[in-house]
Design a protein around this motif. Sequence first.
Motif, PDB file in Angstrom:
ATOM      1  N   TRP A 185      32.593  46.248  42.605  1.00  0.00           N
ATOM      2  CA  TRP A 185      34.166  46.906  43.749  1.00  0.00           C
ATOM      3  C   TRP A 185      33.599  46.969  44.795  1.00  0.00           C
ATOM      4  O   TRP A 185      34.233  46.203  45.832  1.00  0.00           O
ATOM      5  N   VAL A 186      32.768  47.730  45.288  1.00  0.00           N
ATOM      6  CA  VAL A 186      32.248  47.944  47.005  1.00  0.00           C
ATOM      7  C   VAL A 186      32.777  46.353  47.411  1.00  0.00           C
ATOM      8  O   VAL A 186      33.302  46.199  49.204  1.00  0.00           O
ATOM      9  N   GLN A 187      31.706  45.356  46.671  1.00  0.00           N
ATOM     10  CA  GLN A 187      31.933  44.282  47.921  1.00  0.00           C
ATOM     11  C   GLN A 187      33.104  43.304  47.881  1.00  0.00           C
ATOM     12  O   GLN A 187      32.974  41.998  48.875  1.00  0.00           O
ATOM     13  N   ARG A 188      33.862  43.684  47.286  1.00  0.00           N
ATOM     14  CA  ARG A 188      34.889  43.658  47.305  1.00  0.00           C
ATOM     15  C   ARG A 188      36.311  43.939  47.678  1.00  0.00           C
ATOM     16  O   ARG A 188      37.377  42.940  47.558  1.00  0.00           O
ATOM     17  N   ASN A 189      36.254  45.119  47.723  1.00  0.00           N
ATOM     18  CA  ASN A 189      37.299  45.913  47.894  1.00  0.00           C
ATOM     19  C   ASN A 189      37.323  46.477  49.400  1.00  0.00           C
ATOM     20  O   ASN A 189      37.217  46.706  50.154  1.00  0.00           O
ATOM     21  N   PHE A 190      38.417  44.798  49.947  1.00  0.00           N
ATOM     22  CA  PHE A 190      38.740  44.738  51.626  1.00  0.00           C
ATOM     23  C   PHE A 190      40.179  44.694  52.080  1.00  0.00           C
ATOM     24  O   PHE A 190      40.212  44.309  51.091  1.00  0.00           O
ATOM     25  N   ASN A 191      40.958  45.974  52.199  1.00  0.00           N
ATOM     26  CA  ASN A 191      41.749  45.993  52.668  1.00  0.00           C
ATOM     27  C   ASN A 191      41.910  45.833  54.303  1.00  0.00           C
ATOM     28  O   ASN A 191      43.105  46.684  54.645  1.00  0.00           O
ATOM     29  N   THR A 192      41.237  44.949  54.610  1.00  0.00           N
ATOM     30  CA  THR A 192      41.805  45.264  56.806  1.00  0.00           C
ATOM     31  C   THR A 192      42.689  45.160  57.097  1.00  0.00           C
ATOM     32  O   THR A 192      43.173  45.659  57.998  1.00  0.00           O
ATOM     33  N   GLU A 193      43.467  44.102  56.914  1.00  0.00           N
ATOM     34  CA  GLU A 193      44.477  43.384  57.325  1.00  0.00           C
ATOM     35  C   GLU A 193      45.897  42.999  56.317  1.00  0.00           C
ATOM     36  O   GLU A 193      45.178  42.637  55.314  1.00  0.00           O
ATOM     37  N   HIS A 194      46.930  43.000  56.570  1.00  0.00           N
ATOM     38  CA  HIS A 194      48.490  42.996  55.363  1.00  0.00           C
ATOM     39  C   HIS A 194      47.811  41.074  55.695  1.00  0.00           C
ATOM     40  O   HIS A 194      48.163  40.334  57.134  1.00  0.00           O
ATOM     41  N   ASN A 195      48.386  41.008  54.395  1.00  0.00           N
ATOM     42  CA  ASN A 195      48.467  39.711  54.484  1.00  0.00           C
ATOM     43  C   ASN A 195      49.147  38.855  53.668  1.00  0.00           C
ATOM     44  O   ASN A 195      49.077  39.003  52.561  1.00  0.00           O
ATOM     45  N   PRO A 196      50.122  38.496  53.935  1.00  0.00           N
ATOM     46  CA  PRO A 196      52.035  38.498  53.023  1.00  0.00           C
ATOM     47  C   PRO A 196      51.483  36.791  52.960  1.00  0.00           C
ATOM     48  O   PRO A 196      52.863  36.470  52.017  1.00  0.00           O
ATOM     49  N   SER A 197      50.963  35.998  53.241  1.00  0.00           N
ATOM     50  CA  SER A 197      50.674  34.344  53.507  1.00  0.00           C
ATOM     51  C   SER A 197      51.539  33.939  52.155  1.00  0.00           C
ATOM     52  O   SER A 197      51.924  32.678  52.213  1.00  0.00           O
ATOM     53  N   ILE A 198      51.210  34.388  51.050  1.00  0.00           N
ATOM     54  CA  ILE A 198      51.369  33.577  49.626  1.00  0.00           C
ATOM     55  C   ILE A 198      52.567  33.819  49.090  1.00  0.00           C
ATOM     56  O   ILE A 198      52.670  32.852  48.307  1.00  0.00           O
ATOM     57  N   ASP A 199      53.606  34.740  50.176  1.00  0.00           N
ATOM     58  CA  ASP A 199      55.121  34.602  49.951  1.00  0.00           C
ATOM     59  C   ASP A 199      56.071  32.567  50.309  1.00  0.00           C
ATOM     60  O   ASP A 199      56.922  32.983  50.024  1.00  0.00           O
ATOM     61  N   ARG A 200      54.913  31.729  51.283  1.00  0.00           N
ATOM     62  CA  ARG A 200      55.484  30.682  51.474  1.00  0.00           C
ATOM     63  C   ARG A 200      55.756  30.101  50.006  1.00  0.00           C
ATOM     64  O   ARG A 200      56.843  29.666  50.580  1.00  0.00           O
ATOM     65  N   SER A 201      55.405  30.015  49.305  1.00  0.00           N
ATOM     66  CA  SER A 201      55.516  29.576  47.614  1.00  0.00           C
ATOM     67  C   SER A 201      56.697  30.842  47.009  1.00  0.00           C
ATOM     68  O   SER A 201      56.396  30.619  45.558  1.00  0.00           O
ATOM     69  N   ARG A 202      56.806  31.936  46.984  1.00  0.00           N
ATOM     70  CA  ARG A 202      57.174  32.945  46.119  1.00  0.00           C
ATOM     71  C   ARG A 202      58.592  32.823  45.725  1.00  0.00           C
ATOM     72  O   ARG A 202      58.596  32.603  44.247  1.00  0.00           O
ATOM     73  N   ARG A 203      59.430  31.780  46.084  1.00  0.00           N
ATOM     74  CA  ARG A 203      60.495  31.350  45.360  1.00  0.00           C
ATOM     75  C   ARG A 203      60.519  30.576  44.387  1.00  0.00           C
ATOM     76  O   ARG A 203      60.707  30.571  43.438  1.00  0.00           O
ATOM     77  N   ALA A 204      59.722  29.740  45.058  1.00  0.00           N
ATOM     78  CA  ALA A 204      60.091  28.755  43.937  1.00  0.00           C
ATOM     79  C   ALA A 204      58.630  29.447  42.528  1.00  0.00           C
ATOM     80  O   ALA A 204      58.574  29.198  41.503  1.00  0.00           O
ATOM     81  N   ARG A 205      57.324  30.041  42.872  1.00  0.00           N
ATOM     82  CA  ARG A 205      56.642  31.116  42.029  1.00  0.00           C
ATOM     83  C   ARG A 205      58.119  31.893  40.915  1.00  0.00           C
ATOM     84  O   ARG A 205      57.496  31.977  39.724  1.00  0.00           O
ATOM     85  N   ILE A 206      58.111  32.465  41.174  1.00  0.00           N
ATOM     86  CA  ILE A 206      59.226  33.868  40.752  1.00  0.00           C
ATOM     87  C   ILE A 206      60.804  33.146  40.060  1.00  0.00           C
ATOM     88  O   ILE A 206      61.089  32.793  38.909  1.00  0.00           O
ATOM     89  N   ALA A 207      60.702  31.870  40.549  1.00  0.00           N
ATOM     90  CA  ALA A 207      61.950  30.878  39.866  1.00  0.00           C
ATOM     91  C   ALA A 207      60.697  30.314  37.914  1.00  0.00           C
ATOM     92  O   ALA A 207      61.701  30.524  37.418  1.00  0.00           O
ATOM     93  N   GLU A 208      59.492  29.870  38.818  1.00  0.00           N
ATOM     94  CA  GLU A 208      59.201  29.385  37.491  1.00  0.00           C
ATOM     95  C   GLU A 208      58.520  30.784  36.279  1.00  0.00           C
ATOM     96  O   GLU A 208      58.677  30.223  35.437  1.00  0.00           O
TER      97      GLU A 208
END
Length: 356
Positions: free
Chosen positions: A264-287
């Motif tokens: 958990w500790v070796q992977r729990n990094f919340n250093t920066e906000h990264n919403p870049s995957i929202d680029r495909s959000r519309r298509a993902r939600i529709a599917e």
Amino acid sequence: MVLESYFMRILAVTTLRNEAPYIVEWVAHMRAIGVTDLLVYTNDCDDGTDALLAVLAKQGVLHHIVQQVPKGTSPQWQALKAAWKHPLRKSCDWAVACDVDEFINVHLGEGSLHDLIAAVPDQTDAIAMPWRLFGNAGIDRFEDRPITEQFQQAIPADAMFPIAATFFKTVFKPAGPFNGFGVHRPKQKDAAKHPRPYWIAYDMEQNATLLGQMPQRMSLIGMARGVRSVECNHYSLRSAQSFLMKHARGLPNRSSKPIDLAYWVQRNFNTEHNPSIDRSRRARIAEMQRLLALKDVAQAHQAGVEHHQNRIAHILGQPEGYELYCDILMAAEGRILPDHKAREMFQLYQKLKHRE
């Protein structure tokens, strides 16, 4: 997005065990970004995963194979070997082995794999997709909400430590100089008899020759870096309560490696906000909406959610589960090391690996 309009066949292979609440979103995402064929292997599921996949397979969404895994055998490696022999692999143009907590994140065009593939040279055999580790974003409770929307806090792209932050996944041409799927990269044919594959990493126009020269290399550390045109978002933790389920399940490829507080500790990094995957959000939600509207899919999904809710409550009622949950809630987030310290730790890691 009309998936049938694409002539290119892109295959995704995955291995699942007790992942029912997360399947619909992941399948929707893969289809939304251009994957045409999904080959899903499962083993020892008791949370409704097989039931949900059976419904999706009946609707023609994916292909589902239930494995019988001999004791001492890696379910993931058994599945990858079988997938290489499957007719879908033999008929696809590109392929990728990807877990259900890994979401391909293309930063070009509409976020499609077709946008990515169109951007690389014609001779490209393989495209390295750097991992981006996503933390739990301070979310403790398991919720039935899209993973890509709940967890948008990540480790920086240039992090060199932990070593896992420098790993990558691969989308590749099966017709290239390869002879098998691998967890992170396909297995290369003997360089003495076959040409080395043409790899792309970071810069879409530069051959990453080092990856072709070192067939066992899983890390991108030390390579010339550029703008990332694609990443693989790795949501290996999700919420604290979801992690309890992962702890109980174990890893698909290494049953001996513990899923514990150190993981958990070796992977729990919340250093920066990264919403870049929202680029495909519309298509993902529709599917996602389309899949949930198919006969019996929503019911099977809900049954999986309820199973996880009940199982988490049971785990929290046991001393070991309660103690791990307490430790997680009190643990500090992963800390990014200064460059000089990260390089020092990587050098120590290399020495240890050379001794093995």
